[in-house]
Design an enzyme around this catalytic site. Structure first.
Site, short mmCIF file in Angstrom:
data_model
loop_
_atom_site.label_atom_id
_atom_site.label_comp_id
_atom_site.label_asym_id
_atom_site.label_seq_id
_atom_site.Cartn_x
_atom_site.Cartn_y
_atom_site.Cartn_z
N CYS A 71 0.83 -1.10 -0.24
CA CYS A 71 0.00 -0.06 0.13
C CYS A 71 0.89 1.18 0.05
O CYS A 71 1.81 1.43 1.08
CB CYS A 71 -0.91 0.20 1.27
SG CYS A 71 -1.86 1.54 1.17
N CYS A 87 -5.29 6.29 -3.70
CA CYS A 87 -4.51 4.79 -3.61
C CYS A 87 -2.98 5.12 -4.16
O CYS A 87 -3.04 5.38 -5.47
CB CYS A 87 -5.15 3.89 -4.54
SG CYS A 87 -4.42 2.16 -4.64
#
Length: 262
Positions: free
Chosen positions: A76, A199
């Site tokens: 991530c 993101c």
């Protein structure tokens, strides 16, 4: 028997995470139900994901990332920036760091609230009709669209993430539109199973897709605007090979506290 868990909350461009200092190893990293409960926005702390900061050999720390559904996740990018800020605030690091994540080593530099995070090299780009598909630490599908502000990202993203090609393992779905100063990106994230405000690995993949789409070469810096703010992706592109990849953007402390789990 109830347990008390100390935590901190950070956000990177609106992607919010629960951070736990687990250098003592007391947090059960295999308890998916507990992690899911902590990430729940009504019955827990609330977050797009949860990260454990752990000790590891040869690096400043290890990042262990979990999706909001409780399952251990892939890399991530926004979480990576937030855990760097967390490590700085714990006085583990100062301005620079090398840490270990699920996709390997990462380097980063932090100045005030901006973190420039090294990402993995990418050299495998696939096409799915009009879309680009690649892995920037997590798998991503990138599609150019018109009128992105009014697109039903949940509906369209859900359909692609669960189709017969990607349904078994899932994929993160990014929609991208050119704008005056770069690109606008909106993302449906697997594991969260909804649109998120940002993101990082998706913004990285989107920038790479547009570099291919526009036949750009050499050292590039591409601005990516997301719902939660502004990110900058830089890399060296040679054909379909991307090296020296960096994701730069904000990482902000929100609050810290203690939660009791019965």
């Amino acid at each position: 028997m109830s347990i008390k868990i100390q935590f901190s909350k950070y956000q990177g461009a609106g992607n919010d995470f629960i951070l736990i200092d687990n250098r003592n190893g007391h947090f059960d990293r295999n308890n998916e139900e507990l992690i899911k409960k902590l990430c729940d926005r009504r019955f827990g702390i609330g977050g797009d994901g949860l990260m454990l900061l752990q000790n590891t050999k040869n690096f400043d720390f290890e990042m262990v990332y979990y999706n909001a559904d409780g399952a251990e996740g892939t890399m991530c990018g926004n979480g990576g920036r937030c855990i760097v800020a967390f490590a700085r605030d714990l006085n583990i690091i100062s301005e620079k760091t090398d840490f270990l994540a699920v996709d390997g080593p990462h380097d980063a530099e932090i100045a005030a609230y901006q973190v420039n995070l090294g990402m993995i090299d990418v050299n495998q780009i696939h096409r799915d009709r009009e879309a680009y598909v690649m892995n920037t630490g997590s798998p991503h599908y990138i599609l150019k669209v018109n009128d992105l502000a009014n697109l039903d990202v949940f509906k369209e993203g859900y359909a692609i993430r669960n189709n017969e090609i990607y349904g078994e393992k899932g994929i993160n779905v990014n929609f991208i539109e050119p704008e005056e100063n770069g690109y606008f990106v909106r993302t449906f994230e697997r594991g969260v199973e909804d649109e998120t405000f940002a993101c990082g690995t998706g913004a990285t993949a989107a920038a790479m897709a547009m570099a291919i789409d526009q036949s750009l070469e050499g050292d590039l810096r591409i601005p990516i605007r997301v719902l939660g703010g502004q990110l900058y992706i830089s890399f060296h592109k040679s054909g379909n090979t991307f090296t020296n990849v960096y994701l730069k953007g904000p990482a902000n402390f929100v609050f810290k506290g203690e939660i009791e789990i019965g």
